[in-house]
Design a protein around this motif. Structure first.
Motif, PDB file in Angstrom:
ATOM      1  N   ASP A 245      -9.898   7.828  -1.540  1.00  0.00           N
ATOM      2  CA  ASP A 245      -8.622   8.353  -1.071  1.00  0.00           C
ATOM      3  C   ASP A 245      -7.507   7.478  -1.655  1.00  0.00           C
ATOM      4  O   ASP A 245      -7.432   6.284  -1.369  1.00  0.00           O
ATOM      5  N   ASN A 246      -6.639   8.073  -2.489  1.00  0.00           N
ATOM      6  CA  ASN A 246      -5.612   7.293  -3.182  1.00  0.00           C
ATOM      7  C   ASN A 246      -4.677   6.576  -2.219  1.00  0.00           C
ATOM      8  O   ASN A 246      -4.208   5.474  -2.511  1.00  0.00           O
ATOM      9  N   ASN A 247      -4.380   7.193  -1.090  1.00  0.00           N
ATOM     10  CA  ASN A 247      -3.487   6.552  -0.119  1.00  0.00           C
ATOM     11  C   ASN A 247      -4.114   5.277   0.441  1.00  0.00           C
ATOM     12  O   ASN A 247      -3.443   4.250   0.594  1.00  0.00           O
ATOM     13  N   ILE A 248      -5.404   5.355   0.755  1.00  0.00           N
ATOM     14  CA  ILE A 248      -6.109   4.185   1.277  1.00  0.00           C
ATOM     15  C   ILE A 248      -6.258   3.133   0.184  1.00  0.00           C
ATOM     16  O   ILE A 248      -6.075   1.929   0.418  1.00  0.00           O
ATOM     17  N   LEU A 249      -6.580   3.578  -1.035  1.00  0.00           N
ATOM     18  CA  LEU A 249      -6.711   2.644  -2.157  1.00  0.00           C
ATOM     19  C   LEU A 249      -5.407   1.890  -2.399  1.00  0.00           C
ATOM     20  O   LEU A 249      -5.405   0.671  -2.582  1.00  0.00           O
ATOM     21  N   ARG A 250      -4.280   2.606  -2.379  1.00  0.00           N
ATOM     22  CA  ARG A 250      -2.985   1.960  -2.585  1.00  0.00           C
ATOM     23  C   ARG A 250      -2.710   0.938  -1.488  1.00  0.00           C
ATOM     24  O   ARG A 250      -2.223  -0.166  -1.764  1.00  0.00           O
ATOM     25  N   ARG A 251      -3.000   1.313  -0.237  1.00  0.00           N
ATOM     26  CA  ARG A 251      -2.732   0.397   0.873  1.00  0.00           C
ATOM     27  C   ARG A 251      -3.534  -0.889   0.724  1.00  0.00           C
ATOM     28  O   ARG A 251      -2.997  -1.995   0.878  1.00  0.00           O
ATOM     29  N   ASN A 366      -3.903   1.153 -14.668  1.00  0.00           N
ATOM     30  CA  ASN A 366      -4.018   1.719 -13.325  1.00  0.00           C
ATOM     31  C   ASN A 366      -3.283   0.859 -12.296  1.00  0.00           C
ATOM     32  O   ASN A 366      -2.672   1.383 -11.355  1.00  0.00           O
ATOM     33  N   LEU A 367      -3.362  -0.458 -12.451  1.00  0.00           N
ATOM     34  CA  LEU A 367      -2.676  -1.353 -11.526  1.00  0.00           C
ATOM     35  C   LEU A 367      -1.174  -1.081 -11.551  1.00  0.00           C
ATOM     36  O   LEU A 367      -0.535  -0.973 -10.493  1.00  0.00           O
ATOM     37  N   ARG A 368      -0.607  -0.965 -12.741  1.00  0.00           N
ATOM     38  CA  ARG A 368       0.820  -0.677 -12.859  1.00  0.00           C
ATOM     39  C   ARG A 368       1.161   0.673 -12.239  1.00  0.00           C
ATOM     40  O   ARG A 368       2.156   0.822 -11.525  1.00  0.00           O
ATOM     41  N   HIS A 369       0.306   1.659 -12.501  1.00  0.00           N
ATOM     42  CA  HIS A 369       0.544   3.012 -11.977  1.00  0.00           C
ATOM     43  C   HIS A 369       0.477   3.044 -10.447  1.00  0.00           C
ATOM     44  O   HIS A 369       1.314   3.681  -9.789  1.00  0.00           O
ATOM     45  N   LEU A 370      -0.497   2.342  -9.856  1.00  0.00           N
ATOM     46  CA  LEU A 370      -0.670   2.360  -8.407  1.00  0.00           C
ATOM     47  C   LEU A 370       0.440   1.615  -7.671  1.00  0.00           C
ATOM     48  O   LEU A 370       0.771   1.946  -6.527  1.00  0.00           O
ATOM     49  N   LEU A 371       1.037   0.611  -8.331  1.00  0.00           N
ATOM     50  CA  LEU A 371       2.087  -0.176  -7.684  1.00  0.00           C
ATOM     51  C   LEU A 371       3.485   0.379  -7.931  1.00  0.00           C
ATOM     52  O   LEU A 371       4.436  -0.023  -7.252  1.00  0.00           O
ATOM     53  N   MET A 372       3.608   1.314  -8.841  1.00  0.00           N
ATOM     54  CA  MET A 372       4.918   1.727  -9.334  1.00  0.00           C
ATOM     55  C   MET A 372       5.833   2.258  -8.231  1.00  0.00           C
ATOM     56  O   MET A 372       7.010   1.926  -8.166  1.00  0.00           O
ATOM     57  N   ASP A 373       5.311   3.078  -7.325  1.00  0.00           N
ATOM     58  CA  ASP A 373       6.157   3.723  -6.313  1.00  0.00           C
ATOM     59  C   ASP A 373       5.992   3.111  -4.926  1.00  0.00           C
ATOM     60  O   ASP A 373       6.375   3.730  -3.932  1.00  0.00           O
ATOM     61  N   GLU A 374       5.432   1.915  -4.870  1.00  0.00           N
ATOM     62  CA  GLU A 374       5.233   1.276  -3.576  1.00  0.00           C
ATOM     63  C   GLU A 374       6.501   0.542  -3.137  1.00  0.00           C
ATOM     64  O   GLU A 374       7.001  -0.328  -3.861  1.00  0.00           O
ATOM     65  N   PRO A 375       7.038   0.879  -1.945  1.00  0.00           N
ATOM     66  CA  PRO A 375       8.285   0.238  -1.503  1.00  0.00           C
ATOM     67  C   PRO A 375       8.138  -1.252  -1.228  1.00  0.00           C
ATOM     68  O   PRO A 375       9.120  -1.994  -1.294  1.00  0.00           O
ATOM     69  N   GLU A 376       6.922  -1.711  -0.918  1.00  0.00           N
ATOM     70  CA  GLU A 376       6.719  -3.126  -0.618  1.00  0.00           C
ATOM     71  C   GLU A 376       6.652  -3.991  -1.871  1.00  0.00           C
ATOM     72  O   GLU A 376       6.671  -5.215  -1.780  1.00  0.00           O
ATOM     73  N   VAL A 377       6.572  -3.349  -3.010  1.00  0.00           N
ATOM     74  CA  VAL A 377       6.408  -4.070  -4.268  1.00  0.00           C
ATOM     75  C   VAL A 377       7.592  -3.778  -5.181  1.00  0.00           C
ATOM     76  O   VAL A 377       7.988  -2.629  -5.344  1.00  0.00           O
ATOM     77  N   LYS A 378       8.168  -4.840  -5.778  1.00  0.00           N
ATOM     78  CA  LYS A 378       9.258  -4.670  -6.734  1.00  0.00           C
ATOM     79  C   LYS A 378       8.785  -5.119  -8.105  1.00  0.00           C
ATOM     80  O   LYS A 378       8.403  -6.275  -8.298  1.00  0.00           O
ATOM     81  N   LEU A 379       8.812  -4.190  -9.036  1.00  0.00           N
ATOM     82  CA  LEU A 379       8.377  -4.489 -10.400  1.00  0.00           C
ATOM     83  C   LEU A 379       9.583  -4.752 -11.297  1.00  0.00           C
ATOM     84  O   LEU A 379      10.707  -4.336 -11.012  1.00  0.00           O
ATOM     85  N   SER A 380       9.315  -5.437 -12.381  1.00  0.00           N
ATOM     86  CA  SER A 380      10.356  -5.658 -13.379  1.00  0.00           C
ATOM     87  C   SER A 380      10.727  -4.330 -14.023  1.00  0.00           C
ATOM     88  O   SER A 380      10.053  -3.322 -13.853  1.00  0.00           O
TER      89      SER A 380
END
Length: 430
Positions: A245-251, A366-380
């Protein structure tokens, strides 16, 4: 009165099924006559099973015990890639239901003796002719063992319609196997006292059926229209959390990333306080303003502290700058004057240095893709690094803690008392 069997007979029957599951690893299992769901509650821990189904005609009993099959808190906190779906139905084993076709294993534990003989014929047709599972386990009382059961008169249960001898059970099993394309082997649980096993057999006799022909080769006794029949009532269904489950994987991934970044951040702060906060020199522009410390300067500083911080810290890039009010409309001079430090952690560092992050993401892309839209994470801006903000007061607090430890002479005192502490602990342990 001491129990006649140890472990109790019902546990031995369940353990027989569990041992079969461990060896054969079926993915889809249905327990007919699941009653209080006792067997299902044990099978759910064997995560090679992806679909676990229980059927019983007594819906009230199933409803009373079905919540014992709900996921545990650890299933949510530490999800795995193992899939598991549990479904419970109210229905009769003499009726066909398309949702139960094509299973790897069907179990019928102490069930058929509760059916009338005509219903046993229907049971045979439904299970072996319609459901056509890869394997079937059927257990039933062995009436030849009954004289050894103290105080027993008649059948073992008031609802039993019959209790077969070994010859009668084997006769039925061979007939079913021949008709529907199975082979069967016989065993049982609940051994007789020494010297009587050959004469009376097991207390519960078991037939293990294996399909020897594909479904197309079996005698299907129902028309094509009947294949779509849904005669059972669904009482309960639950999907266990899993990393598919992508939602669980992202969390889970975000939690692991933030945890690992926090470790790197603490190591970075300890290194900075070790160098003394005032050793930092902000680069001055010609106009008198301040600009961010360049990546090259930071790498030069980090190379000098490679031993203290570890190899992965050499890949961190610090941007240390003072907010300027004219560049931040609506921000007070007091707020904009606060120093902030931003540590840039390359995703490549996270992916290579943290095994769990690497395993969860699978690849750097995949790591970049999974973190891209996460509000808790700020990417460069280019998405290649994770940005961690550190305020000046965090560094000052870390420096104060560092200075207090030095001023207190804690390091020297700890070295002097180390041997005494070890001796005291040794005495306590003894």
């Amino acid at each position: 009165m001491e129990p006649m069997f140890s472990p109790p007979l019902h546990r031995q029957r369940h353990q027989f099924v569990i041992d079969f599951v461990k060896i054969n690893k079926p993915k889809k299992v249905v327990d007919l006559g699941c009653n209080e769901c006792a067997l299902l509650k044990k099978l759910k821990f064997h995560r090679e099973i992806e679909l676990l189904v229980g059927v019983d005609i007594n819906g009230a009993t199933v409803k009373k015990h079905m919540y014992g099959l709900a996921p545990l808190s650890t299933d949510y906190l530490q999800p795995t890639y193992d899939k598991l779906r549990i479904e419970l139905y109210q229905g009769s084993v003499t009726q066909n239901d398309a949702r139960l076709r094509g299973f790897d294993l069907v179990t019928s534990i102490e069930l058929i003796e509760h059916l009338t003989l005509p219903d046993v014929e229907l049971f045979s047709e439904v299970v072996f002719g319609y459901m056509t599972p890869v394997a079937v386990i059927v257990s039933t009382p062995n009436s030849e063992f009954n004289p050894l059961l103290p105080g027993l008169r008649g059948f073992r249960h008031s609802d039993h319609k019959f209790e077969w001898t070994r010859a009668e059970f084997q006769s039925w099993a061979h007939k079913v196997s021949s008709e529907f394309g199975y082979e069967v082997e016989f065993t049982g649980v609940g051994e007789a006292p020494p010297g009587q096993q050959e004469r009376v057999g097991f207390c519960s006799q078991i037939g293990v059926f294996h399909r020897i022909r594909g479904r197309d080769g079996c005698n299907i006794l129902f028309s094509d229209d009947a294949e779509d029949a849904f005669s059972y009532t669904l009482l309960y269904s639950i999907n266990y959390p899993n990393l598919h489950d992508n939602n669980i994987l992202r969390r889970v991934l975000v939690t692991e990333v933030l945890s690992w970044v926090e470790k790197l951040k603490k190591r970075w702060m300890k290194e900075k306080t070790g160098e003394r906060f005032n050793s930092f020199t902000l680069c001055q522009t010609e106009g008198g303003g301040e600009e961010c410390l360049g990546a090259s300067e930071w790498h030069m500083q980090m190379e000098e502290t490679q031993t203290a911080c570890g190899a992965e810290m050499n890949n961190l890039v610090e941007q240390y700058c003072r907010g300027v009010s004219q560049n931040h409309d609506g921000v007070s001079d007091e707020e904009s004057s606060k120093l902030q430090s931003c540590v840039s952690v390359p995703l490549a560092v996270l992916w290579t240095s943290c095994p769990k992050v690497g395993a969860l993401s699978g690849s750097l892309h995949n790591l970049r893709h999974l973190l891209m839209d996460e509000p808790e994470v700020k990417l460069s801006q280019d998405g290649s690094a994770l940005l961690v903000h550190i305020q000046e007061q965090d560094l000052e607090e870390e420096e104060e803690d560092h200075n207090e430890l030095e001023d207190s002479g804690y390091a020297e005192a700890r070295q002097c008392s180390q041997s005494a502490e070890q001796e005291e602990e040794w005495d306590t342990n003894v």
